[in-house]
Design a protein around this motif. Structure first.
Motif, PDB file in Angstrom:
ATOM      1  N   GLU A 103       0.847  -1.191   0.000  1.00 45.99           N
ATOM      2  CA  GLU A 103       0.000   0.000   0.000  1.00 45.99           C
ATOM      3  C   GLU A 103       0.886   1.246   0.000  1.00 45.99           C
ATOM      4  OE1 GLU A 103      -3.224   0.219  -0.401  1.00 45.99           O
ATOM      5  OE2 GLU A 103      -3.373  -1.957  -0.490  1.00 45.99           O
ATOM      6  N   LEU A 104       0.451   2.267  -0.715  1.00 45.75           N
ATOM      7  CA  LEU A 104       1.239   3.496  -0.843  1.00 45.75           C
ATOM      8  C   LEU A 104       1.217   4.329   0.440  1.00 45.75           C
ATOM      9  CD1 LEU A 104       0.247   4.528  -4.467  1.00 45.75           C
ATOM     10  CD2 LEU A 104       2.294   3.308  -3.700  1.00 45.75           C
ATOM     11  N   SER A 105       0.154   4.226   1.198  1.00 44.60           N
ATOM     12  CA  SER A 105       0.039   4.997   2.430  1.00 44.60           C
ATOM     13  C   SER A 105       0.316   4.107   3.632  1.00 44.60           C
ATOM     14  CB  SER A 105      -1.372   5.580   2.549  1.00 44.60           C
ATOM     15  OG  SER A 105      -1.536   6.186   3.814  1.00 44.60           O
ATOM     16  N   SER A 106       1.028   4.650   4.588  1.00 42.25           N
ATOM     17  CA  SER A 106       1.285   3.899   5.823  1.00 42.25           C
ATOM     18  C   SER A 106       0.040   3.831   6.699  1.00 42.25           C
ATOM     19  CB  SER A 106       2.431   4.554   6.599  1.00 42.25           C
ATOM     20  OG  SER A 106       2.069   5.875   6.963  1.00 42.25           O
ATOM     21  N   ARG A 107      -0.997   4.593   6.338  1.00 46.33           N
ATOM     22  CA  ARG A 107      -2.243   4.583   7.113  1.00 46.33           C
ATOM     23  C   ARG A 107      -3.243   3.566   6.584  1.00 46.33           C
ATOM     24  NH1 ARG A 107      -4.086  10.631   7.656  1.00 46.33           N
ATOM     25  NH2 ARG A 107      -4.041  10.436   5.392  1.00 46.33           N
ATOM     26  N   VAL A 108      -2.806   2.724   5.644  1.00 50.03           N
ATOM     27  CA  VAL A 108      -3.651   1.650   5.108  1.00 50.03           C
ATOM     28  C   VAL A 108      -2.906   0.335   5.275  1.00 50.03           C
ATOM     29  CG1 VAL A 108      -4.772   0.725   3.050  1.00 50.03           C
ATOM     30  CG2 VAL A 108      -4.702   3.183   3.407  1.00 50.03           C
ATOM     31  N   ARG A 109      -3.601  -0.663   5.799  1.00 50.87           N
ATOM     32  CA  ARG A 109      -3.031  -2.003   5.920  1.00 50.87           C
ATOM     33  C   ARG A 109      -3.909  -2.990   5.162  1.00 50.87           C
ATOM     34  NH1 ARG A 109      -2.432  -3.294  11.938  1.00 50.87           N
ATOM     35  NH2 ARG A 109      -4.108  -1.800  12.108  1.00 50.87           N
ATOM     36  N   ARG A 110      -3.255  -3.904   4.459  1.00 47.76           N
ATOM     37  CA  ARG A 110      -3.972  -4.921   3.679  1.00 47.76           C
ATOM     38  C   ARG A 110      -3.411  -6.282   4.050  1.00 47.76           C
ATOM     39  NH1 ARG A 110      -2.690  -4.384  -2.270  1.00 47.76           N
ATOM     40  NH2 ARG A 110      -0.793  -5.353  -1.567  1.00 47.76           N
ATOM     41  N   SER A 111      -4.304  -7.233   4.243  1.00 47.75           N
ATOM     42  CA  SER A 111      -3.905  -8.603   4.543  1.00 47.75           C
ATOM     43  C   SER A 111      -4.593  -9.528   3.546  1.00 47.75           C
ATOM     44  CB  SER A 111      -4.334  -8.953   5.971  1.00 47.75           C
ATOM     45  OG  SER A 111      -4.142 -10.314   6.220  1.00 47.75           O
ATOM     46  N   LEU A 112      -3.818 -10.338   2.833  1.00 46.61           N
ATOM     47  CA  LEU A 112      -4.347 -11.273   1.843  1.00 46.61           C
ATOM     48  C   LEU A 112      -4.099 -12.694   2.313  1.00 46.61           C
ATOM     49  CD1 LEU A 112      -2.979  -9.645  -1.423  1.00 46.61           C
ATOM     50  CD2 LEU A 112      -5.248  -9.391  -0.436  1.00 46.61           C
ATOM     51  N   THR A 113      -5.108 -13.534   2.185  1.00 44.76           N
ATOM     52  CA  THR A 113      -4.960 -14.949   2.525  1.00 44.76           C
ATOM     53  C   THR A 113      -5.702 -15.789   1.499  1.00 44.76           C
ATOM     54  OG1 THR A 113      -6.891 -14.872   3.984  1.00 44.76           O
ATOM     55  CG2 THR A 113      -4.743 -14.589   5.017  1.00 44.76           C
ATOM     56  N   ALA A 114      -5.170 -16.967   1.289  1.00 42.19           N
ATOM     57  CA  ALA A 114      -5.851 -17.965   0.453  1.00 42.19           C
ATOM     58  C   ALA A 114      -6.131 -19.159   1.355  1.00 42.19           C
ATOM     59  CB  ALA A 114      -4.970 -18.375  -0.718  1.00 42.19           C
ATOM     60  N   ARG A 115      -7.352 -19.628   1.334  1.00 39.44           N
ATOM     61  CA  ARG A 115      -7.694 -20.784   2.157  1.00 39.44           C
ATOM     62  C   ARG A 115      -8.643 -21.679   1.389  1.00 39.44           C
ATOM     63  NH1 ARG A 115     -10.852 -17.079   6.422  1.00 39.44           N
ATOM     64  NH2 ARG A 115     -12.440 -16.334   4.992  1.00 39.44           N
ATOM     65  N   SER A 116      -8.684 -22.911   1.802  1.00 38.89           N
ATOM     66  CA  SER A 116      -9.590 -23.856   1.153  1.00 38.89           C
ATOM     67  C   SER A 116     -10.719 -24.191   2.104  1.00 38.89           C
ATOM     68  CB  SER A 116      -8.844 -25.123   0.739  1.00 38.89           C
ATOM     69  OG  SER A 116      -8.281 -25.743   1.869  1.00 38.89           O
ATOM     70  N   ARG A 117     -11.847 -24.530   1.526  1.00 37.77           N
ATOM     71  CA  ARG A 117     -12.996 -24.945   2.316  1.00 37.77           C
ATOM     72  C   ARG A 117     -13.749 -25.999   1.523  1.00 37.77           C
ATOM     73  NH1 ARG A 117     -17.653 -20.447   1.597  1.00 37.77           N
ATOM     74  NH2 ARG A 117     -17.249 -20.021  -0.564  1.00 37.77           N
ATOM     75  N   PRO A 118     -14.519 -26.834   2.201  1.00 40.66           N
ATOM     76  CA  PRO A 118     -15.250 -27.880   1.479  1.00 40.66           C
ATOM     77  C   PRO A 118     -16.208 -27.275   0.459  1.00 40.66           C
ATOM     78  CG  PRO A 118     -15.332 -28.249   3.841  1.00 40.66           C
ATOM     79  CD  PRO A 118     -14.725 -26.899   3.634  1.00 40.66           C
ATOM     80  N   ARG A 119     -16.279 -27.902  -0.697  1.00 41.25           N
ATOM     81  CA  ARG A 119     -17.188 -27.450  -1.742  1.00 41.25           C
ATOM     82  C   ARG A 119     -18.614 -27.792  -1.316  1.00 41.25           C
ATOM     83  NH1 ARG A 119     -16.179 -26.129  -6.971  1.00 41.25           N
ATOM     84  NH2 ARG A 119     -14.064 -26.857  -6.722  1.00 41.25           N
ATOM     85  N   PRO A 120     -19.550 -26.851  -1.445  1.00 44.47           N
ATOM     86  CA  PRO A 120     -20.939 -27.151  -1.090  1.00 44.47           C
ATOM     87  C   PRO A 120     -21.499 -28.255  -1.978  1.00 44.47           C
ATOM     88  CG  PRO A 120     -20.699 -24.853  -1.783  1.00 44.47           C
ATOM     89  CD  PRO A 120     -19.374 -25.495  -1.917  1.00 44.47           C
ATOM     90  N   SER A 121     -22.351 -29.053  -1.416  1.00 47.75           N
ATOM     91  CA  SER A 121     -22.971 -30.146  -2.165  1.00 47.75           C
ATOM     92  C   SER A 121     -23.870 -29.583  -3.252  1.00 47.75           C
ATOM     93  CB  SER A 121     -23.789 -31.015  -1.216  1.00 47.75           C
ATOM     94  OG  SER A 121     -24.496 -31.980  -1.937  1.00 47.75           O
TER      95      SER A 121
END
Length: 104
Positions: free
Chosen positions: A16-34
């Motif tokens: 992020e260009l500004s120190s006043r903004v924070r970004r958190s990215l995650t990838a996770r898996s979960r069971p596929r709905p039936s």
């Protein structure tokens, strides 16, 4: 999960260009709905060649924190532009993006 992880790696390079903004990215898996249901409106899907990857779906999650609404809006808009670019590249270069494949 492979595509979500690839997207996280591509997107977290840009800080992020500004120190006043924070970004958190995650990838996770979960069971596929039936896909089969008891209401009669949904159609059961059977695939005898299903793999372990077919039983889960990946989710890309982005969490933003900003000191003002304006900074948050600018950060999210920039992120969405970058995400659109990453997905576009994946659609062009990969076979199983957004819906299980492209028709040749």
């Amino acid at each position: 999960m492979r595509l979500a992880s690839c997207a996280v790696r591509a997107l977290e390079v840009d800080q992020e260009l500004s120190s006043r903004v924070r970004r958190s990215l995650t990838a996770r898996s979960r069971p596929r709905p039936s896909t089969s249901g008891g209401d009669g409106d949904s159609e059961a899907v059977s695939n005898t060649d299903a793999t372990a990857d077919d039983a889960v779906e990946a989710e890309l999650s982005a969490l933003f924190e900003a000191s003002t609404n304006r900074l948050l809006r600018v950060a999210v808009n920039g992120y969405m532009e970058s995400l659109r670019l990453v997905i576009g590249v994946m659609e062009e270069l990969d076979v199983d993006v957004l819906g299980g494949g492209k028709d040749s």
